[in-house]
Motif scaffolding. Sequence first.
Motif, PDB file in Angstrom:
ATOM      1  N   ASN A  78       0.945  -1.425  -0.256  1.00 54.65           N
ATOM      2  CA  ASN A  78      -0.445   0.162   0.366  1.00 54.65           C
ATOM      3  C   ASN A  78       1.317   1.367  -0.186  1.00 54.65           C
ATOM      4  OD1 ASN A  78      -2.661  -1.831   0.377  1.00 54.65           O
ATOM      5  ND2 ASN A  78      -2.368  -0.925   2.341  1.00 54.65           N
ATOM      6  N   GLY A  79       0.488   2.129  -0.766  1.00 57.45           N
ATOM      7  CA  GLY A  79       0.983   3.365  -1.440  1.00 57.45           C
ATOM      8  C   GLY A  79       2.420   3.390  -2.249  1.00 57.45           C
ATOM      9  N   LEU A  80       3.254   2.407  -2.732  1.00 61.83           N
ATOM     10  CA  LEU A  80       4.514   2.689  -2.570  1.00 61.83           C
ATOM     11  C   LEU A  80       3.753   2.590  -4.517  1.00 61.83           C
ATOM     12  CD1 LEU A  80       5.946  -0.575  -1.822  1.00 61.83           C
ATOM     13  CD2 LEU A  80       6.595   1.998  -1.084  1.00 61.83           C
ATOM     14  N   ALA A  81       2.470   2.774  -4.886  1.00 63.11           N
ATOM     15  CA  ALA A  81       2.394   3.233  -6.073  1.00 63.11           C
ATOM     16  C   ALA A  81       3.179   4.539  -6.308  1.00 63.11           C
ATOM     17  CB  ALA A  81       0.824   3.527  -6.994  1.00 63.11           C
ATOM     18  N   ILE A  82       3.067   5.141  -5.537  1.00 65.60           N
ATOM     19  CA  ILE A  82       2.844   6.493  -5.058  1.00 65.60           C
ATOM     20  C   ILE A  82       4.767   6.799  -5.691  1.00 65.60           C
ATOM     21  CG2 ILE A  82       3.974   8.507  -3.796  1.00 65.60           C
ATOM     22  CD1 ILE A  82       1.363   8.138  -2.197  1.00 65.60           C
ATOM     23  N   ALA A  83       5.196   5.929  -4.955  1.00 56.73           N
ATOM     24  CA  ALA A  83       7.006   5.832  -5.447  1.00 56.73           C
ATOM     25  C   ALA A  83       7.293   5.346  -7.111  1.00 56.73           C
ATOM     26  CB  ALA A  83       7.553   5.040  -4.640  1.00 56.73           C
ATOM     27  N   ARG A  84       6.188   4.409  -7.426  1.00 55.75           N
ATOM     28  CA  ARG A  84       6.351   3.697  -8.855  1.00 55.75           C
ATOM     29  C   ARG A  84       6.118   5.084  -9.383  1.00 55.75           C
ATOM     30  NH1 ARG A  84       4.093  -0.714  -6.327  1.00 55.75           N
ATOM     31  NH2 ARG A  84       1.839  -0.582  -7.620  1.00 55.75           N
ATOM     32  N   ASP A  85       5.466   5.687  -9.387  1.00 58.42           N
ATOM     33  CA  ASP A  85       4.562   6.914  -9.937  1.00 58.42           C
ATOM     34  C   ASP A  85       5.783   8.126  -9.906  1.00 58.42           C
ATOM     35  OD1 ASP A  85       2.333   5.247 -10.734  1.00 58.42           O
ATOM     36  OD2 ASP A  85       1.386   6.931  -9.165  1.00 58.42           O
ATOM     37  N   ARG A  86       5.918   8.074  -9.112  1.00 60.40           N
ATOM     38  CA  ARG A  86       7.195   9.727  -9.369  1.00 60.40           C
ATOM     39  C   ARG A  86       8.537   9.006  -9.934  1.00 60.40           C
ATOM     40  NH1 ARG A  86       6.706  13.997  -6.003  1.00 60.40           N
ATOM     41  NH2 ARG A  86       4.430  13.765  -5.002  1.00 60.40           N
ATOM     42  N   LEU A  87       8.525   7.367 -10.340  1.00 56.24           N
ATOM     43  CA  LEU A  87      10.279   7.804 -10.510  1.00 56.24           C
ATOM     44  C   LEU A  87       9.729   7.530 -12.171  1.00 56.24           C
ATOM     45  CD1 LEU A  87      11.642   5.183  -8.093  1.00 56.24           C
ATOM     46  CD2 LEU A  87      12.424   7.353  -8.757  1.00 56.24           C
ATOM     47  N   GLU A  88       8.811   7.042 -12.696  1.00 58.34           N
ATOM     48  CA  GLU A  88       7.762   7.656 -13.895  1.00 58.34           C
ATOM     49  C   GLU A  88       8.907   8.294 -14.886  1.00 58.34           C
ATOM     50  OE1 GLU A  88       6.396   4.396 -14.852  1.00 58.34           O
ATOM     51  OE2 GLU A  88       6.708   4.917 -16.763  1.00 58.34           O
ATOM     52  N   PRO A  89       8.383   9.792 -14.457  1.00 57.22           N
ATOM     53  CA  PRO A  89       9.728   9.886 -15.570  1.00 57.22           C
ATOM     54  C   PRO A  89      10.892  10.277 -15.790  1.00 57.22           C
ATOM     55  CG  PRO A  89       8.188  11.782 -14.242  1.00 57.22           C
ATOM     56  CD  PRO A  89       8.097   9.983 -13.923  1.00 57.22           C
ATOM     57  N   ILE A  90      11.644   9.305 -14.986  1.00 56.62           N
ATOM     58  CA  ILE A  90      12.922   8.527 -15.046  1.00 56.62           C
ATOM     59  C   ILE A  90      13.435   7.502 -15.961  1.00 56.62           C
ATOM     60  CG2 ILE A  90      14.812   8.356 -13.272  1.00 56.62           C
ATOM     61  CD1 ILE A  90      13.869  10.144 -11.255  1.00 56.62           C
ATOM     62  N   LYS A  91      12.161   6.669 -15.621  1.00 59.69           N
ATOM     63  CA  LYS A  91      12.389   5.729 -16.601  1.00 59.69           C
ATOM     64  C   LYS A  91      11.756   6.210 -18.253  1.00 59.69           C
ATOM     65  CE  LYS A  91      11.524   1.645 -18.036  1.00 59.69           C
ATOM     66  NZ  LYS A  91      12.257   0.279 -18.720  1.00 59.69           N
ATOM     67  N   LYS A  92      10.820   7.052 -18.250  1.00 57.92           N
ATOM     68  CA  LYS A  92      10.976   7.792 -19.884  1.00 57.92           C
ATOM     69  C   LYS A  92      12.222   8.112 -20.170  1.00 57.92           C
ATOM     70  CE  LYS A  92       6.164   7.692 -20.037  1.00 57.92           C
ATOM     71  NZ  LYS A  92       6.300   7.442 -18.633  1.00 57.92           N
ATOM     72  N   LYS A  93      12.750   8.840 -19.161  1.00 56.35           N
ATOM     73  CA  LYS A  93      14.196   9.533 -20.035  1.00 56.35           C
ATOM     74  C   LYS A  93      15.443   8.548 -20.078  1.00 56.35           C
ATOM     75  CE  LYS A  93      16.739  13.950 -18.710  1.00 56.35           C
ATOM     76  NZ  LYS A  93      17.550  14.229 -17.264  1.00 56.35           N
ATOM     77  N   PHE A  94      15.250   7.563 -19.291  1.00 60.72           N
ATOM     78  CA  PHE A  94      16.901   7.005 -19.734  1.00 60.72           C
ATOM     79  C   PHE A  94      16.203   5.613 -20.282  1.00 60.72           C
ATOM     80  CE2 PHE A  94      18.252   9.603 -16.589  1.00 60.72           C
ATOM     81  CZ  PHE A  94      19.114  10.433 -17.101  1.00 60.72           C
ATOM     82  N   PRO A  95      14.730   5.480 -21.107  1.00 58.33           N
ATOM     83  CA  PRO A  95      14.153   3.818 -21.225  1.00 58.33           C
ATOM     84  C   PRO A  95      14.764   2.941 -21.293  1.00 58.33           C
ATOM     85  CG  PRO A  95      14.539   5.257 -23.713  1.00 58.33           C
ATOM     86  CD  PRO A  95      14.975   5.997 -22.190  1.00 58.33           C
ATOM     87  N   GLU A  96      16.002   3.256 -21.351  1.00 58.87           N
ATOM     88  CA  GLU A  96      16.913   1.560 -21.407  1.00 58.87           C
ATOM     89  C   GLU A  96      17.539   1.090 -19.333  1.00 58.87           C
ATOM     90  OE1 GLU A  96      18.301   4.587 -22.338  1.00 58.87           O
ATOM     91  OE2 GLU A  96      19.684   4.268 -23.776  1.00 58.87           O
ATOM     92  N   ILE A  97      16.879   1.508 -18.804  1.00 56.94           N
ATOM     93  CA  ILE A  97      16.935   0.845 -17.417  1.00 56.94           C
ATOM     94  C   ILE A  97      15.695   0.120 -17.411  1.00 56.94           C
ATOM     95  CG2 ILE A  97      15.929   2.880 -16.063  1.00 56.94           C
ATOM     96  CD1 ILE A  97      18.231   2.641 -13.914  1.00 56.94           C
ATOM     97  N   SER A  98      15.431  -0.987 -16.177  1.00 52.50           N
ATOM     98  CA  SER A  98      15.423  -1.653 -16.167  1.00 52.50           C
ATOM     99  C   SER A  98      14.615  -1.276 -14.933  1.00 52.50           C
ATOM    100  CB  SER A  98      14.785  -3.261 -15.377  1.00 52.50           C
ATOM    101  OG  SER A  98      16.279  -3.448 -14.518  1.00 52.50           O
ATOM    102  N   TYR A  99      13.421  -1.321 -15.030  1.00 49.63           N
ATOM    103  CA  TYR A  99      12.401  -0.783 -13.863  1.00 49.63           C
ATOM    104  C   TYR A  99      13.288  -1.731 -12.188  1.00 49.63           C
ATOM    105  CZ  TYR A  99       8.533   0.799 -15.596  1.00 49.63           C
ATOM    106  OH  TYR A  99       7.665   1.828 -17.117  1.00 49.63           O
ATOM    107  N   GLY A 100      13.563  -2.423 -12.630  1.00 47.99           N
ATOM    108  CA  GLY A 100      14.102  -3.651 -11.433  1.00 47.99           C
ATOM    109  C   GLY A 100      15.418  -3.046 -11.345  1.00 47.99           C
ATOM    110  N   ASP A 101      16.592  -2.074 -12.032  1.00 44.62           N
ATOM    111  CA  ASP A 101      16.995  -1.129 -11.288  1.00 44.62           C
ATOM    112  C   ASP A 101      17.423  -0.442 -10.834  1.00 44.62           C
ATOM    113  OD1 ASP A 101      19.266  -3.377 -11.902  1.00 44.62           O
ATOM    114  OD2 ASP A 101      19.325  -2.730 -14.008  1.00 44.62           O
ATOM    115  N   LEU A 102      15.691   0.504 -11.612  1.00 46.55           N
ATOM    116  CA  LEU A 102      15.956   2.013 -11.646  1.00 46.55           C
ATOM    117  C   LEU A 102      14.855   1.698  -9.796  1.00 46.55           C
ATOM    118  CD1 LEU A 102      15.159   4.694 -11.855  1.00 46.55           C
ATOM    119  CD2 LEU A 102      12.801   4.108 -12.938  1.00 46.55           C
ATOM    120  N   TRP A 103      13.883   1.087  -9.265  1.00 47.24           N
ATOM    121  CA  TRP A 103      13.649   1.276  -8.021  1.00 47.24           C
ATOM    122  C   TRP A 103      15.063   0.664  -7.499  1.00 47.24           C
ATOM    123  CZ3 TRP A 103       8.832  -2.994  -8.721  1.00 47.24           C
ATOM    124  CH2 TRP A 103       8.043  -2.017 -10.041  1.00 47.24           C
ATOM    125  N   THR A 104      15.889   0.039  -7.102  1.00 41.11           N
ATOM    126  CA  THR A 104      17.017   0.113  -6.381  1.00 41.11           C
ATOM    127  C   THR A 104      17.726   0.917  -6.416  1.00 41.11           C
ATOM    128  OG1 THR A 104      17.770  -1.184  -8.108  1.00 41.11           O
ATOM    129  CG2 THR A 104      16.949  -2.590  -6.047  1.00 41.11           C
TER     130      THR A 104
END
Length: 289
Positions: A78-104
């Motif tokens: 619960n509540g971690l969608a906030i963290a995932r959503d806030r990192l989404e623009p960074i995933k867009k900027k660096f699309p080659e990074i995996s979500y697993g790498d980005l979150w860690t």
Amino acid sequence: AAAKETKSLDTKPLDYEEVYQAIADILEDNDYDDGSLGPVFVRLAWHASGTYDVETKTGGSNGATMRFEPEALHAANNGLAIARDRLEPIKKKFPEISYGDLWTLAGVCAVQELGGPTIPWRPGRQDVDDGKSCTPDGRLPDAGQGERHIRDIFYRMGFDDQEIVALAGAHSLGRCHPDRSGFEGPWQEAPTVFTNEYYKALRDRKWVKKTVKASGAQQWVDKKNPDVMMLPAEIAMYNDKAFKKFFNEYADSEEKFFTDFSKVFNKLLELGVPFKGDERVYHFKATTA
Ligand code: DDH
């Protein structure tokens, strides 16, 4: 052949220093909680990784399965969608990074930027495309239970007593939210600074039971400052002889806590990741240091 050559010249390898910097740049947010997204990023990195099971080698941050149901809906998340959503623009900027790498990496960045130790980090997590490898509910600790449950959960990940206590010091950061976990409040007065104050608070303060009005959950609060809290599992852990020894060691020495936390947080984030072995290990420099 010419086209191929041009392509290899154009493709710049992903610069993880740049990604680290981009995450560091979005941590501060005066409209969110205590002014920083750092704590919720650390919790995202931990919950993505802490589903690991040493026996079956399932779970962990590889795959980033928390993007999918049913894992996204597990109450622990619960509540971690906030963290995932806030990192989404960074995933867009660096699309080659995996979500697993980005979150860690976000967890590492948050710990460091909020004053914690340097955490070695390397890339290598590969995303999956659906929720088929989501782990079953119940792999993360239940804060309402006691030290036996906590040992069961963390031994399953492959940690020992000392490592469990070192990991718990992440509660130097952040707070509980009644609408996420039912619990309420930070573990000490400065929830955006990574220190060993969590251990000192457990050792030095008088803890009394309190019911959270909004949820009915029972927790412990500091008798002198009832805004500050401890979870039932944490008081139970502190009252366990074998655990207490390590809690007190970290209360006595922030240096020891930082050294041990760096090792064990790195271990947590790497559980079950299929590294090839030739990945560069990064030691990012905190921008605030
Ligand atoms: Fe935790 N944690 N955690 N925790 N955790 C909560 C928040 C945060 C337990 C329960 C809770 C770790 C271990 C445990 C962080 C990091 C880590 C909340 C409140 C509960 C409940 C959630 C909410 O309401 O928003 C229990 C039980 C344990 C245990 O060890 C027995 C570990 C190992 C870590 C880690 O990162 C290494 C952080 C950071 C937060 C604050 C999140 C926020 O939004 O602020």
